[in-house]
Design a protein around this motif. Sequence first.
Motif, short mmCIF file in Angstrom:
data_model
loop_
_atom_site.label_atom_id
_atom_site.label_comp_id
_atom_site.label_asym_id
_atom_site.label_seq_id
_atom_site.Cartn_x
_atom_site.Cartn_y
_atom_site.Cartn_z
N ARG A 213 148.60 -45.16 27.72
CA ARG A 213 148.73 -45.66 28.91
C ARG A 213 149.92 -45.30 29.76
NH1 ARG A 213 146.36 -50.41 31.31
NH2 ARG A 213 146.35 -50.07 33.60
N TYR A 214 150.96 -45.40 29.04
CA TYR A 214 152.08 -44.62 30.20
C TYR A 214 152.15 -43.46 30.59
CZ TYR A 214 155.44 -48.86 29.90
OH TYR A 214 155.84 -50.05 30.44
N GLU A 215 151.76 -42.56 29.41
CA GLU A 215 151.55 -41.17 29.81
C GLU A 215 150.61 -40.81 30.88
OE1 GLU A 215 152.48 -37.78 26.74
OE2 GLU A 215 150.54 -38.31 26.46
N GLU A 216 149.26 -41.51 30.55
CA GLU A 216 148.24 -41.34 31.70
C GLU A 216 148.70 -42.05 33.30
OE1 GLU A 216 144.00 -43.44 32.79
OE2 GLU A 216 144.83 -43.70 30.84
N GLU A 217 149.44 -43.10 33.11
CA GLU A 217 149.93 -43.73 34.53
C GLU A 217 151.18 -42.98 35.17
OE1 GLU A 217 149.49 -46.67 37.39
OE2 GLU A 217 148.44 -46.51 35.57
N PHE A 218 152.27 -42.35 34.27
CA PHE A 218 153.62 -41.80 34.73
C PHE A 218 153.67 -40.56 34.67
CE2 PHE A 218 154.14 -46.46 34.10
CZ PHE A 218 154.16 -46.89 35.46
N GLY A 219 153.15 -40.01 33.67
CA GLY A 219 153.11 -38.49 33.50
C GLY A 219 154.13 -37.88 32.61
N TYR A 220 155.19 -38.71 32.40
CA TYR A 220 156.30 -37.91 31.61
C TYR A 220 155.96 -38.08 30.13
CZ TYR A 220 157.68 -43.24 31.79
OH TYR A 220 157.69 -44.44 31.63
N PRO A 221 156.59 -37.54 29.34
CA PRO A 221 156.43 -36.97 27.96
C PRO A 221 156.57 -38.49 27.02
CG PRO A 221 157.85 -35.43 28.64
CD PRO A 221 157.80 -36.32 29.71
N CYS A 222 155.53 -38.74 26.27
CA CYS A 222 155.63 -40.26 25.62
C CYS A 222 155.13 -40.06 24.11
CB CYS A 222 154.51 -41.05 26.26
SG CYS A 222 154.97 -41.65 27.86
N SER A 223 156.00 -40.76 23.30
CA SER A 223 155.84 -40.76 21.98
C SER A 223 155.47 -42.05 21.54
CB SER A 223 157.09 -40.19 21.14
OG SER A 223 157.10 -38.73 21.80
#
Length: 420
Positions: A213-223
């Motif tokens: 959800r964070y990667e989709e919403e904000f676009g920074y690399p997420c793990s």
Amino acid sequence: MKRTLVISNACFSDRESNGRTLKNLFAKAESDKLAQFFVYGDPDFSICQRYYQVSDRNALGSLNPLKAYGGPVEPVKSPSPESGQTGTEVTAYTGLTGKTPAKMLMRELVWLLGHWKNRRFWKWIEEFRPEMLCLFLANNTFLIRLAVRISRKYRIPLVVYSTEGYCFMDYNYFTNRPSAAYKLYYAWLRASYRKAVPYVAEGFFNCTLLRDRYEEEFGYPCSCIMNGSEIDFINRCFLEEDKVPVISYLGNLGLGRHKALMEIAQALQQIDKRLQLDIYGAAPNDTVKEELENCAGARFQGFVSYEEVIRIIHESSLLVHAEWNEEKTNRDLKYAFSTKIGDSICSGTPFLIYADKGLAETVFLKENDCAFVVEKKDMLKSVLQQALTDEKERRRITENAKITKEKFFTGNDGFMKVFL
């Protein structure tokens, strides 16, 4: 390791779940390379030696520009060896209680207008000379604003970590009533999350649903990185003849969770009148405590220390976790992942969860087949009976739990690499 400043509500500590999460994340850190700005808690000086605290009360007091509030926290030695106490002790404010949208808005205004970012604060920062920032994202704007300001001022990268989806909660989860104050608070919070995006080098989250959800919403690399657990794996899959199984719940009793636990206790009574569910945790109010004490099959044991939690886990025949299955609760807990679940999986004691199928914790346990999973009340009795009597299935679940521990809960090397 680069000198890393951690910014969070809770400090490194074993006494509170977010504090333990932070300790697990930085378990392999060099303590002299860590510093922390925090709001509440009792700091653990074994993992970090430099702390700066500004509590909500300090922030409120700092509205008076003529007085200094907040500051570095030093360890206070125990009064004497004869007292039986060891280590360090501090007295710290425990955080805002009775949250409502209006209170949260007022809190944000206090932190915005207060004079707590004084010369002493900036001197403390500059003496440490941070090279990295780690922000534990929460339901406030002031810590995000602080992290962004420090990142911009000293041109250092920001790493964020989160265990909750606060910025996606577009409903009033504080009081569950329509609220203009909540709309204003939520808009402010969302704006703060977005303003931080240009400064974020990477985000880490404790479940795959939240990461995506964070990667989709904000676009920074997420793990995705699970809350680590240091608990020893002691296999308890075997059944002891002529001994009544010990069934334990350890954790929070809010959000209607006690009602789900009472349903487990009632199901145990239907299986065998001797079976009892031992419930360890602080009751949020007298009503919850009274309901648990009057429930057949439930033994309310109250709050115990984390050291006692570990002992009880290893002496139990079955560990349980439960969430009250109603729309509001499921919405609030969609991305939640209790630290006790990690400890339970990693302990070697068979584990059962009773919760809605859409929650992140249920999805994870089903995907890894490392717990007995009950999604509906009408399946509770039969799955409990299997978890208590089927040694072959207990062994299979426990073996899968050990694999899951090694895969997800041992070490945080992927997280620590960003600070090297």
